[in-house]
Design a protein around this motif. Sequence first.
Motif, PDB file in Angstrom:
ATOM      1  N   PRO A   1      -4.974  -4.830  -6.214  1.00 28.40           N
ATOM      2  CA  PRO A   1      -5.665  -5.374  -5.038  1.00 28.40           C
ATOM      3  C   PRO A   1      -6.933  -4.619  -4.670  1.00 28.40           C
ATOM      4  CG  PRO A   1      -3.316  -5.079  -4.629  1.00 28.40           C
ATOM      5  CD  PRO A   1      -3.634  -4.320  -5.872  1.00 28.40           C
ATOM      6  N   GLY A   2      -7.166  -3.471  -5.329  1.00 31.13           N
ATOM      7  CA  GLY A   2      -8.354  -2.693  -5.022  1.00 31.13           C
ATOM      8  C   GLY A   2      -8.067  -1.389  -4.328  1.00 31.13           C
ATOM      9  N   PHE A   3      -6.801  -1.042  -4.198  1.00 35.52           N
ATOM     10  CA  PHE A   3      -6.406   0.209  -3.571  1.00 35.52           C
ATOM     11  C   PHE A   3      -5.042   0.597  -4.137  1.00 35.52           C
ATOM     12  CE2 PHE A   3      -5.303  -3.404  -0.960  1.00 35.52           C
ATOM     13  CZ  PHE A   3      -3.938  -3.243  -0.760  1.00 35.52           C
ATOM     14  N   PRO A   4      -4.657   1.874  -4.069  1.00 40.10           N
ATOM     15  CA  PRO A   4      -3.367   2.310  -4.638  1.00 40.10           C
ATOM     16  C   PRO A   4      -2.199   1.668  -3.896  1.00 40.10           C
ATOM     17  CG  PRO A   4      -4.818   4.181  -4.244  1.00 40.10           C
ATOM     18  CD  PRO A   4      -5.447   3.013  -3.562  1.00 40.10           C
ATOM     19  N   CYS A   5      -1.272   1.134  -4.669  1.00 34.89           N
ATOM     20  CA  CYS A   5      -0.132   0.483  -4.036  1.00 34.89           C
ATOM     21  C   CYS A   5       1.075   0.510  -4.967  1.00 34.89           C
ATOM     22  CB  CYS A   5      -0.479  -0.954  -3.654  1.00 34.89           C
ATOM     23  SG  CYS A   5      -1.060  -1.949  -5.035  1.00 34.89           S
ATOM     24  N   TRP A   6       2.232   0.247  -4.365  1.00 36.19           N
ATOM     25  CA  TRP A   6       3.468   0.056  -5.121  1.00 36.19           C
ATOM     26  C   TRP A   6       3.578  -1.422  -5.487  1.00 36.19           C
ATOM     27  CZ3 TRP A   6       4.907   4.688  -6.265  1.00 36.19           C
ATOM     28  CH2 TRP A   6       4.859   5.730  -5.334  1.00 36.19           C
ATOM     29  N   SER A   7       4.221  -1.708  -6.603  1.00 41.16           N
ATOM     30  CA  SER A   7       4.386  -3.106  -7.033  1.00 41.16           C
ATOM     31  C   SER A   7       5.857  -3.412  -7.260  1.00 41.16           C
ATOM     32  CB  SER A   7       3.591  -3.374  -8.317  1.00 41.16           C
ATOM     33  OG  SER A   7       3.987  -2.494  -9.348  1.00 41.16           O
ATOM     34  N   VAL A   8       6.304  -4.485  -6.631  1.00 39.18           N
ATOM     35  CA  VAL A   8       7.679  -4.971  -6.764  1.00 39.18           C
ATOM     36  C   VAL A   8       7.636  -6.257  -7.575  1.00 39.18           C
ATOM     37  CG1 VAL A   8       9.763  -5.690  -5.555  1.00 39.18           C
ATOM     38  CG2 VAL A   8       8.249  -3.980  -4.515  1.00 39.18           C
ATOM     39  N   VAL A   9       8.359  -6.293  -8.699  1.00 34.31           N
ATOM     40  CA  VAL A   9       8.291  -7.421  -9.630  1.00 34.31           C
ATOM     41  C   VAL A   9       9.560  -8.248  -9.536  1.00 34.31           C
ATOM     42  CG1 VAL A   9       7.983  -8.127 -12.030  1.00 34.31           C
ATOM     43  CG2 VAL A   9       6.843  -6.061 -11.181  1.00 34.31           C
ATOM     44  N   LEU A  10       9.383  -9.563  -9.342  1.00 29.30           N
ATOM     45  CA  LEU A  10      10.495 -10.515  -9.332  1.00 29.30           C
ATOM     46  C   LEU A  10      10.250 -11.544 -10.437  1.00 29.30           C
ATOM     47  CD1 LEU A  10       9.498 -10.032  -6.077  1.00 29.30           C
ATOM     48  CD2 LEU A  10      11.779 -10.994  -5.763  1.00 29.30           C
ATOM     49  N   ILE A  11      11.277 -11.830 -11.227  1.00 27.52           N
ATOM     50  CA  ILE A  11      11.162 -12.714 -12.388  1.00 27.52           C
ATOM     51  C   ILE A  11      12.091 -13.908 -12.197  1.00 27.52           C
ATOM     52  CG2 ILE A  11      11.354 -12.881 -14.901  1.00 27.52           C
ATOM     53  CD1 ILE A  11      11.132  -9.791 -14.928  1.00 27.52           C
ATOM     54  N   ARG A  12      11.568 -15.095 -12.472  1.00 29.35           N
ATOM     55  CA  ARG A  12      12.408 -16.291 -12.333  1.00 29.35           C
ATOM     56  C   ARG A  12      12.158 -17.248 -13.486  1.00 29.35           C
ATOM     57  NH1 ARG A  12      13.027 -20.123  -6.935  1.00 29.35           N
ATOM     58  NH2 ARG A  12      14.355 -21.714  -7.874  1.00 29.35           N
ATOM     59  N   GLN A  13      13.223 -17.714 -14.107  1.00 28.90           N
ATOM     60  CA  GLN A  13      13.130 -18.716 -15.159  1.00 28.90           C
ATOM     61  C   GLN A  13      12.950 -20.096 -14.528  1.00 28.90           C
ATOM     62  OE1 GLN A  13      13.058 -18.176 -18.452  1.00 28.90           O
ATOM     63  NE2 GLN A  13      13.242 -15.972 -18.158  1.00 28.90           N
TER      64      GLN A  13
ATOM     65  N   PRO B   1       0.833  -1.213   0.000  1.00 28.65           N
ATOM     66  CA  PRO B   1       0.000   0.000   0.000  1.00 28.65           C
ATOM     67  C   PRO B   1       0.866   1.260   0.000  1.00 28.65           C
ATOM     68  CG  PRO B   1      -0.834  -1.599   1.578  1.00 28.65           C
ATOM     69  CD  PRO B   1       0.477  -2.142   1.093  1.00 28.65           C
ATOM     70  N   LYS B   2       0.427   2.247  -0.746  1.00 29.92           N
ATOM     71  CA  LYS B   2       1.218   3.469  -0.892  1.00 29.92           C
ATOM     72  C   LYS B   2       1.404   4.215   0.423  1.00 29.92           C
ATOM     73  CE  LYS B   2       0.892   4.731  -5.756  1.00 29.92           C
ATOM     74  NZ  LYS B   2       0.526   5.797  -6.711  1.00 29.92           N
ATOM     75  N   ASP B   3       0.450   4.052   1.336  1.00 27.75           N
ATOM     76  CA  ASP B   3       0.593   4.782   2.589  1.00 27.75           C
ATOM     77  C   ASP B   3       1.630   4.173   3.517  1.00 27.75           C
ATOM     78  OD1 ASP B   3      -0.647   2.505   3.430  1.00 27.75           O
ATOM     79  OD2 ASP B   3      -2.496   3.469   4.105  1.00 27.75           O
TER      80      ASP B   3
END
Length: 256
Positions: A203-215, A166-168
């Motif tokens: 998720p239904g509210f403002p938030c930051w998103s951290v993306v992790l990628i795995r092969q 969540p952004k807050d």
Amino acid sequence: MELFQNLANVFVPPWVRTLIVLALTALLGFCLFLTIGALLDSTERPDWIEASFYLIGVLLPLLLIVFVVSFAQGDAAHLRHRTDAFLTRLLPQTLAFFDNPQPDFSDPGTSRRSRRIAPKTKVRVRKNADSCIALYDIELPGERGFRVWMKAELNVRKINIVLYVPKDRGEREAILDALRHSIEGAAAEGYKVNPAIGESDAPGFPCWSVVLIRQLDDAFLISSRQQLYYAQDLLFFLRAVVGDAPQLFVPGKETA
């Protein structure tokens, strides 16, 4: 093992599978006929028992291989089905043990098996039946009742994990700093972390998103062992995330 993985990728048309089933039924019926006939009249047909068991011994390994090949599904529809099963069953069932409920100590010398205690973590899944993307709402038990929002995007042999904060809870730089140890651990396990934190309201509210990628391995979708290993490993990672930065996750009562 490699042989069976290759066989699992074979696509056999339905009409061919039907013919194979009929042929297998006929062969097994013939072997059964020989066995029953020999048992009912062993004096008149003394060699039938030996012949029937010899025939079964020769045909059984071949029948097993043919059976595996016949019902192995390497087409796209089957892979989509296995993708759905991983995202909607195996993964949430594994993540439900986030709280890892512990039974009382027992004596392994007198107890035949470990006690089974139902987990209290609630895992909710939002997924379209034909999609390879699933959104998870993981609500932890306890007084603080933290909630973790996560998205998994499974692309046959690559998976993206998106953590929502969540952004807050803070600004971009503060989020990255709080997750630094968890991200370093994920990188050691083969994840590539997108250095840029995005914005989302999934998720239904403002938030930051951290993306992790795995092969993933080419055989991931047809290997139960690899799927279970990955699901359990993801569980450990999420535990580390919450343990390192509990302040980033909103208590459940605030988002109910």
